[in-house]
Design an enzyme around this catalytic site. Structure first.
Site, PDB file in Angstrom:
ATOM      1  N   LYS A   1       2.924   0.778   5.576  1.00  0.00           N
ATOM      2  CA  LYS A   1       2.867  -0.280   6.496  1.00  0.00           C
ATOM      3  C   LYS A   1       1.646  -0.817   6.583  1.00  0.00           C
ATOM      4  CE  LYS A   1       7.103  -0.318   8.407  1.00  0.00           C
ATOM      5  NZ  LYS A   1       7.948  -1.286   8.554  1.00  0.00           N
TER       6      LYS A   1
ATOM      7  N   LYS B   1       6.167   3.474   0.543  1.00  0.00           N
ATOM      8  CA  LYS B   1       5.918   2.123   0.878  1.00  0.00           C
ATOM      9  C   LYS B   1       4.988   2.293   2.327  1.00  0.00           C
ATOM     10  CE  LYS B   1       8.968  -0.535   4.547  1.00  0.00           C
ATOM     11  NZ  LYS B   1      10.132  -0.919   4.991  1.00  0.00           N
TER      12      LYS B   1
ATOM     13  N   ASP C   1      12.791  -8.785   4.553  1.00  0.00           N
ATOM     14  CA  ASP C   1      13.698  -7.833   5.554  1.00  0.00           C
ATOM     15  C   ASP C   1      13.866  -9.087   6.860  1.00  0.00           C
ATOM     16  OD1 ASP C   1      14.239  -6.165   7.359  1.00  0.00           O
ATOM     17  OD2 ASP C   1      12.600  -4.827   7.117  1.00  0.00           O
TER      18      ASP C   1
ATOM     19  N   ASP D   1       4.800  -3.234   3.627  1.00  0.00           N
ATOM     20  CA  ASP D   1       5.687  -4.152   4.617  1.00  0.00           C
ATOM     21  C   ASP D   1       4.389  -4.381   5.664  1.00  0.00           C
ATOM     22  OD1 ASP D   1       7.539  -4.978   6.263  1.00  0.00           O
ATOM     23  OD2 ASP D   1       8.359  -3.181   6.292  1.00  0.00           O
TER      24      ASP D   1
ATOM     25  N   SER E   1       9.013   5.226   4.077  1.00  0.00           N
ATOM     26  CA  SER E   1       8.154   4.176   4.900  1.00  0.00           C
ATOM     27  C   SER E   1       7.146   5.048   5.600  1.00  0.00           C
ATOM     28  CB  SER E   1       9.087   3.251   5.434  1.00  0.00           C
ATOM     29  OG  SER E   1       8.369   2.569   6.425  1.00  0.00           O
TER      30      SER E   1
ATOM     31  N   GLY F   1      15.461   1.021   6.559  1.00  0.00           N
ATOM     32  CA  GLY F   1      15.857   2.096   7.421  1.00  0.00           C
ATOM     33  C   GLY F   1      15.331   1.556   9.059  1.00  0.00           C
TER      34      GLY F   1
ATOM     35  N   LYS G   1      19.496  -4.073   5.696  1.00  0.00           N
ATOM     36  CA  LYS G   1      19.769  -3.220   6.690  1.00  0.00           C
ATOM     37  C   LYS G   1      21.158  -3.732   7.463  1.00  0.00           C
ATOM     38  CE  LYS G   1      15.053  -2.301   7.917  1.00  0.00           C
ATOM     39  NZ  LYS G   1      13.772  -2.913   8.969  1.00  0.00           N
TER      40      LYS G   1
ATOM     41  N   GLU H   1       6.611  -6.851   1.247  1.00  0.00           N
ATOM     42  CA  GLU H   1       7.777  -6.866   2.356  1.00  0.00           C
ATOM     43  C   GLU H   1       7.437  -7.825   3.637  1.00  0.00           C
ATOM     44  OE1 GLU H   1       9.740  -3.131   2.909  1.00  0.00           O
ATOM     45  OE2 GLU H   1      10.883  -4.193   4.640  1.00  0.00           O
TER      46      GLU H   1
HETATM   47  O1  OSB Z   1      10.419  -2.942   8.702  1.00  0.00           O
HETATM   48  O2  OSB Z   1      11.289  -1.561   7.611  1.00  0.00           O
HETATM   49  C1  OSB Z   1      11.031  -1.889   8.657  1.00  0.00           C
HETATM   50  C2  OSB Z   1      11.138   0.793  10.974  1.00  0.00           C
HETATM   51  C3  OSB Z   1      11.542   0.243  12.274  1.00  0.00           C
HETATM   52  C4  OSB Z   1      11.604  -1.095  12.337  1.00  0.00           C
HETATM   53  C5  OSB Z   1      11.302  -1.706  11.036  1.00  0.00           C
HETATM   54  C6  OSB Z   1      11.266  -1.169   9.961  1.00  0.00           C
HETATM   55  C7  OSB Z   1      11.032   0.209   9.953  1.00  0.00           C
HETATM   56  C8  OSB Z   1      10.748   1.120   8.689  1.00  0.00           C
HETATM   57  C9  OSB Z   1      11.055   2.512   8.796  1.00  0.00           C
HETATM   58  O3  OSB Z   1      10.014   0.670   7.833  1.00  0.00           O
HETATM   59  C10 OSB Z   1      12.152   2.971   7.867  1.00  0.00           C
HETATM   60  C11 OSB Z   1      12.707   4.181   8.130  1.00  0.00           C
HETATM   61  O4  OSB Z   1      11.929   5.151   7.775  1.00  0.00           O
HETATM   62  O5  OSB Z   1      13.777   4.217   8.873  1.00  0.00           O
HETATM   63 MG    MG Z   2      10.600  -3.991   6.852  1.00  0.00          MG
END
Ligand code: OSB
Ligand code: MG
Length: 373
Positions: free
Chosen positions: A163, A161, A238, A188, A135, A290, A262, A213
């Site tokens: 953001k 992925k 999510d 995402d 991510s 994550g 998660k 996402e």
């Molecule tokens: O939406 O998946 C998410 C991190 C913090 C809060 C929300 C998200 C995320 C990530 C990071 O996308 C995933 C990672 O590399 O741990």
């Molecule tokens: Mg997410």
């Protein structure tokens, strides 16, 4: 097992690179760890709540107070058979799923050691290796974003992925697709879009994303289902999925075609397995999300990702992407093929570096059997 003591710790750890999402930027993490003693063995859990209630309504400080005043005392009164029984003990407490997960997962971690089986096997895992994606947070310039992608593609990650948020989406996807036409790519939004953006979101279809996402509200199914009807691209939920019932509702309403699991968000391994099974029975693939975890949460994510329906690359990646020094040994590494090998030794499969944790600890509290009440 009779749990003798539960130590709550808060550690502070700076991230190697700041991580930016549509809801904010994180440069260092405040993390609550759970250390649990039973039968002379130590289990660990990590709470994924953030410093602020921006991803969900929980935060480190709420998790701490709930763990201390409501959850830990319930565990210290019982004789617990296994991790699967913890949910029932916590039932009276509504919400606070990340706090619950940190304690329940420590029980599973303990139980795997007591039974002398790998945690992955105890959870029902079948994979020897798990496929890994990354991510990538929002960067300052599109050029920097492309460089980040380049680094992760070169490292072998199987899915990228990105953001995104209004103003940081199609332009970035277009640049990325030009350079990597075949790459497995997703985005995402962390709930950054609204109904007025439906036409704009439809334009994402041209980039052949694996999924979009959580484009809409963090607590929504209905409008996601309206959106999914209009998109070729799969919606992945999510934030919206809090438990098995949510997964059933979302699948039934066609709110998504993929689910991100998660373990903290759904309240622990038992519920994560329940969501996994519900999705599997309905032909909906899942992957492990994550939360910028340390090695303890990461080790737990690896074990969970070994379940059969975790068929898409997750956001579980190498320790060094987050930390100068991780609190486990060995650190989590990813092969050139973009895979993590699931440990086959009993327990979580990674030793916890208690010396380093002691140095990072800024707050500690111990609850003992007999002392509660
Ligand atoms: O939406 O998946 C998410 C991190 C913090 C809060 C929300 C998200 C995320 C990530 C990071 O996308 C995933 C990672 O590399 O741990
Ligand atoms: Mg997410």
């Amino acid at each position: 097992m009779k749990i003798d003591a539960i130590h709550l710790r808060e550690i502070n750890m700076p991230l190697v690179h700041p991580f930016e999402t549509s809801f904010g930027r994180t440069t260092a993490r405040r993390i609550m760890l759970v250390e649990m003693e039973a039968e002379g063995i130590t289990g660990w859990g990590e709470c994924v709540a953030g410093e602020h209630p921006y991803y969900s309504d929980e935060m480190v400080d709420t998790a701490w107070i709930i763990a201390k005043t409501e959850l830990a005392p319930r565990l210290l009164k019982e004789d617990i058979g296994n991790g699967g029984q913890v949910q029932t003990l916590f039932k009276q407490v509504r919400g606070h799923r990340m706090a619950k997960a940190s304690l329940e997962n420590a029980v599973w971690d303990l139980d795997a050691q007591i039974k002398s089986v790998p945690l992955a096997e105890l959870l029902g895992g079948v994979r020897e290796v798990i496929p890994c994606g990354v991510s990538i947070g929002i960067q300052t310039t599109p050029e920097q974003q492309m460089e980040k992608i380049e680094t992760e593609v070169a490292a072998g990650y199987q899915r990228i992925k990105l953001k995104c948020k209004p103003g940081w989406d199609v332009k970035i996807f277009e640049m990325a697709r030009k350079r990597w036409p075949e790459m497995l790519m997703s985005c995402d939004a962390n709930s950054a879009y609204r109904i007025k953006d439906f036409d704009h979101l439809k334009s994402f279809d041209q980039f052949k994303l694996l999924m979009i996402e959580q484009p809409l509200w963090y607590d929504d199914f209905y409008f996601h289902s309206m959106l999914q009807k209009q998109l070729e691209t799969a919606v992945c939920l999510d934030e919206s999925i809090r438990n098995r019932r949510d997964a059933l509702a979302a699948i039934d309403m066609n709110s998504c075609r993929i689910i991100n699991i998660k373990v903290g968000r759904v309240g622990g391994f038992s519920e994560a397995i329940a969501v996994h099974n519900a999705a599997a029975e309905r032909g909906i693939p899942v992957w492990c999300g994550g939360m910028l975890e340390t090695g303890i949460g990461r080790a737990h994510n690896i074990a969970l990702s070994s379940l059969p329906n975790f068929s898409l690359p997750g956001d579980v990646s190498a320790s060094k992407r987050y930390w100068e020094e991780d609190i486990i040994e060995p650190e989590v590494t990813v092969s050139k093929k973009g895979e993590i090998t699931v440990p086959t030794i009993p327990g979580r499969g990674f030793a916890v570096r208690t010396d380093l944790i002691a140095k990072l600890t800024v707050r500690k509290e111990t609850l003992r059997r007999g002392q509660a009440e």
